[in-house]
Write a protein that holds these residues in place. Structure first.
Motif, PDB file in Angstrom:
ATOM      1  N   THR A 129       0.830  -1.202   0.000  1.00  0.00           N
ATOM      2  CA  THR A 129       0.000   0.000   0.000  1.00  0.00           C
ATOM      3  C   THR A 129       0.865   1.254   0.000  1.00  0.00           C
ATOM      4  O   THR A 129       0.583   2.223  -0.727  1.00  0.00           O
ATOM      5  N   LEU A 130       1.924   1.241   0.782  1.00  0.00           N
ATOM      6  CA  LEU A 130       2.835   2.382   0.810  1.00  0.00           C
ATOM      7  C   LEU A 130       3.481   2.604  -0.556  1.00  0.00           C
ATOM      8  O   LEU A 130       3.579   3.742  -1.037  1.00  0.00           O
ATOM      9  N   LYS A 131       3.926   1.526  -1.170  1.00  0.00           N
ATOM     10  CA  LYS A 131       4.571   1.634  -2.480  1.00  0.00           C
ATOM     11  C   LYS A 131       3.604   2.152  -3.541  1.00  0.00           C
ATOM     12  O   LYS A 131       3.979   2.916  -4.439  1.00  0.00           O
ATOM     13  N   GLU A 132       2.357   1.750  -3.435  1.00  0.00           N
ATOM     14  CA  GLU A 132       1.357   2.148  -4.429  1.00  0.00           C
ATOM     15  C   GLU A 132       1.000   3.626  -4.309  1.00  0.00           C
ATOM     16  O   GLU A 132       0.892   4.332  -5.320  1.00  0.00           O
ATOM     17  N   HIS A 133       0.834   4.103  -3.070  1.00  0.00           N
ATOM     18  CA  HIS A 133       0.340   5.466  -2.872  1.00  0.00           C
ATOM     19  C   HIS A 133       1.435   6.478  -2.542  1.00  0.00           C
ATOM     20  O   HIS A 133       1.255   7.672  -2.783  1.00  0.00           O
ATOM     21  N   PHE A 134       2.551   6.005  -2.002  1.00  0.00           N
ATOM     22  CA  PHE A 134       3.644   6.910  -1.630  1.00  0.00           C
ATOM     23  C   PHE A 134       4.985   6.320  -2.068  1.00  0.00           C
ATOM     24  O   PHE A 134       5.847   6.003  -1.244  1.00  0.00           O
ATOM     25  N   PRO A 135       5.177   6.160  -3.379  1.00  0.00           N
ATOM     26  CA  PRO A 135       6.389   5.487  -3.888  1.00  0.00           C
ATOM     27  C   PRO A 135       7.675   6.263  -3.648  1.00  0.00           C
ATOM     28  O   PRO A 135       8.775   5.703  -3.766  1.00  0.00           O
ATOM     29  N   ASP A 136       7.565   7.552  -3.289  1.00  0.00           N
ATOM     30  CA  ASP A 136       8.759   8.373  -3.080  1.00  0.00           C
ATOM     31  C   ASP A 136       9.237   8.376  -1.623  1.00  0.00           C
ATOM     32  O   ASP A 136      10.158   9.116  -1.277  1.00  0.00           O
ATOM     33  N   THR A 137       8.633   7.538  -0.785  1.00  0.00           N
ATOM     34  CA  THR A 137       9.113   7.426   0.588  1.00  0.00           C
ATOM     35  C   THR A 137      10.183   6.341   0.680  1.00  0.00           C
ATOM     36  O   THR A 137      10.283   5.481  -0.192  1.00  0.00           O
ATOM     37  N   ALA A 138      10.962   6.385   1.747  1.00  0.00           N
ATOM     38  CA  ALA A 138      11.951   5.333   1.996  1.00  0.00           C
ATOM     39  C   ALA A 138      11.368   4.380   3.026  1.00  0.00           C
ATOM     40  O   ALA A 138      11.059   4.780   4.150  1.00  0.00           O
ATOM     41  N   VAL A 139      11.191   3.116   2.637  1.00  0.00           N
ATOM     42  CA  VAL A 139      10.672   2.096   3.539  1.00  0.00           C
ATOM     43  C   VAL A 139      11.841   1.318   4.131  1.00  0.00           C
ATOM     44  O   VAL A 139      12.692   0.800   3.399  1.00  0.00           O
ATOM     45  N   ILE A 140      11.883   1.255   5.458  1.00  0.00           N
ATOM     46  CA  ILE A 140      12.924   0.509   6.172  1.00  0.00           C
ATOM     47  C   ILE A 140      12.250  -0.717   6.771  1.00  0.00           C
ATOM     48  O   ILE A 140      11.475  -0.600   7.718  1.00  0.00           O
ATOM     49  N   ALA A 141      12.519  -1.870   6.200  1.00  0.00           N
ATOM     50  CA  ALA A 141      11.885  -3.111   6.631  1.00  0.00           C
ATOM     51  C   ALA A 141      12.866  -3.857   7.549  1.00  0.00           C
ATOM     52  O   ALA A 141      13.825  -4.472   7.089  1.00  0.00           O
ATOM     53  N   VAL A 142      12.616  -3.784   8.828  1.00  0.00           N
ATOM     54  CA  VAL A 142      13.563  -4.301   9.820  1.00  0.00           C
ATOM     55  C   VAL A 142      13.215  -5.740  10.180  1.00  0.00           C
ATOM     56  O   VAL A 142      12.090  -6.041  10.574  1.00  0.00           O
ATOM     57  N   THR A 143      14.187  -6.621  10.035  1.00  0.00           N
ATOM     58  CA  THR A 143      14.065  -8.007  10.487  1.00  0.00           C
ATOM     59  C   THR A 143      15.025  -8.236  11.651  1.00  0.00           C
ATOM     60  O   THR A 143      15.725  -7.308  12.071  1.00  0.00           O
ATOM     61  N   LYS A 144      15.074  -9.446  12.142  1.00  0.00           N
ATOM     62  CA  LYS A 144      15.977  -9.742  13.253  1.00  0.00           C
ATOM     63  C   LYS A 144      17.435  -9.474  12.895  1.00  0.00           C
ATOM     64  O   LYS A 144      18.266  -9.226  13.781  1.00  0.00           O
ATOM     65  N   HIS A 145      17.763  -9.535  11.622  1.00  0.00           N
ATOM     66  CA  HIS A 145      19.166  -9.506  11.219  1.00  0.00           C
ATOM     67  C   HIS A 145      19.635  -8.159  10.667  1.00  0.00           C
ATOM     68  O   HIS A 145      20.834  -7.867  10.709  1.00  0.00           O
ATOM     69  N   ALA A 146      18.708  -7.332  10.169  1.00  0.00           N
ATOM     70  CA  ALA A 146      19.146  -6.079   9.541  1.00  0.00           C
ATOM     71  C   ALA A 146      17.964  -5.155   9.287  1.00  0.00           C
ATOM     72  O   ALA A 146      16.803  -5.581   9.264  1.00  0.00           O
ATOM     73  N   ALA A 147      18.300  -3.878   9.079  1.00  0.00           N
ATOM     74  CA  ALA A 147      17.335  -2.910   8.576  1.00  0.00           C
ATOM     75  C   ALA A 147      17.480  -2.903   7.062  1.00  0.00           C
ATOM     76  O   ALA A 147      18.480  -2.422   6.520  1.00  0.00           O
ATOM     77  N   ASN A 148      16.522  -3.462   6.376  1.00  0.00           N
ATOM     78  CA  ASN A 148      16.596  -3.623   4.926  1.00  0.00           C
ATOM     79  C   ASN A 148      16.018  -2.402   4.217  1.00  0.00           C
ATOM     80  O   ASN A 148      14.898  -1.975   4.506  1.00  0.00           O
ATOM     81  N   ILE A 149      16.791  -1.850   3.293  1.00  0.00           N
ATOM     82  CA  ILE A 149      16.315  -0.748   2.465  1.00  0.00           C
ATOM     83  C   ILE A 149      16.584  -1.089   1.009  1.00  0.00           C
ATOM     84  O   ILE A 149      17.461  -1.900   0.703  1.00  0.00           O
TER      85      ILE A 149
END
Length: 284
Positions: free
Chosen positions: A94-114
């Motif tokens: 949903t974020l990618k569809e409506h706000f594609p110019d934002t930076a999404v930081i998807a954090v898992t146990k091992h890293a902050a994925n960008i």
């Protein structure tokens, strides 16, 4: 009696350059230890980044990191609550569809994925909060559950974005801490619930706890504290919610206030402070 001190980091404990007075902290931490008062950081920052910031002084500091989704002490995780992968991906789509110019930081146990195409400016900002950052092709390729998802919006639309994704409020906890940052965690997991978990671990009550903050994501932490302090640089609504208003994060206000409280504890009960909430508009 005071047994637990909680503090947010950015805008609260840390000054505008992201630093703090290490010498003063070491002195105050020693006094807290002598009185068997626990000290905890409650922050959106990655736990590993908090350990970097405190460096040699990180021993025996409770870290409620990654938007208080995890509790870490002396290198070991004591507690965590993860956002299910399926729900996290729904929100990211949903974020990618409506706000594609934002930076999404998807954090898992091992890293902050960008994603690799995140701007260098945003990458620099992100590394201020995350020690372990992993650039990948697409965050939707992640198969692990999420520690949290953070949105960095350089256009300062965080409150509008929160409104646009409110359909997920029954699946995740979402808060805009300020106009550029949004944190998304497992349902009903926030600073308040994780502070409550820490209090259970330490056998400490709400009334034995004080908290320092400046942002909207500190509301729940305040609710779990007997006495709450807002920085003079806090948002007006945060100041209104707090019991006391102190000086700014650029004036060592958290540390100097703790120092004053420790002095007061030698001759009066903290309950005196709680009973004087009427004076909350007066800065310490």
């Amino acid at each position: 009696m005071l047994k637990l001190v909680l503090t947010d980091l950015d805008g609260t404990f840390l000054n505008s350059t992201g630093h703090f007075d290490h010498e003063l902290f070491a002195s105050i931490k020693s006094k807290l230890d002598n009185k068997e008062i626990a000290f905890a950081t409650v922050t959106g920052k990655q736990a590993e980044r908090v350990e970097e910031l405190f460096n040699d002084e990180k021993k025996d500091i409770w870290i409620l990191g990654d938007s208080a989704t995890r509790i870490k002490l002396n290198g070991d995780y004591i507690y965590e609550s993860l956002l299910p992968n399926e729900i996290g991906k729904m929100i990211i789509k949903t974020l990618k569809e409506h706000f594609p110019d934002t930076a999404v930081i998807a954090v898992t146990k091992h890293a902050a994925n960008i994603e690799r195409d995140v701007s260098e400016t945003d990458k620099k900002i992100i590394r201020g909060s995350y020690a372990v950052v992993k650039p990948i092709r697409n965050v939707l390729d992640i198969t692990d559950d999420f520690v949290k998802i953070t949105v960095l919006d350089s256009k300062k639309r965080a409150f509008n974005i929160i409104e646009a994704i409110k359909t997920y409020n029954d699946k995740a906890f979402m808060v805009a801490s300020e106009d550029s940052w949004i944190d998304i965690t497992n349902f009903n997991v926030h600073k308040g619930t994780t502070v409550s978990k820490l209090q259970d671990i330490l056998n400490i009550t709400r009334e034995e706890t004080i908290a320092f903050g400046d942002g909207y994501n500190d509301y729940e932490m305040y609710d779990q504290s007997g006495i709450s302090f807002a920085m003079s640089n806090a948002f007006p609504e945060v100041k209104e919610k707090a019991d006391w208003i102190i000086k700014s994060n650029d004036e060592n206000a958290v540390l100097t206030t703790i120092e004053k409280i420790l002095f007061l504890l030698t001759w009066m009960s903290v309950k005196f402070l709680l009973g004087r909430k009427i004076l909350k508009k007066h800065a310490w």
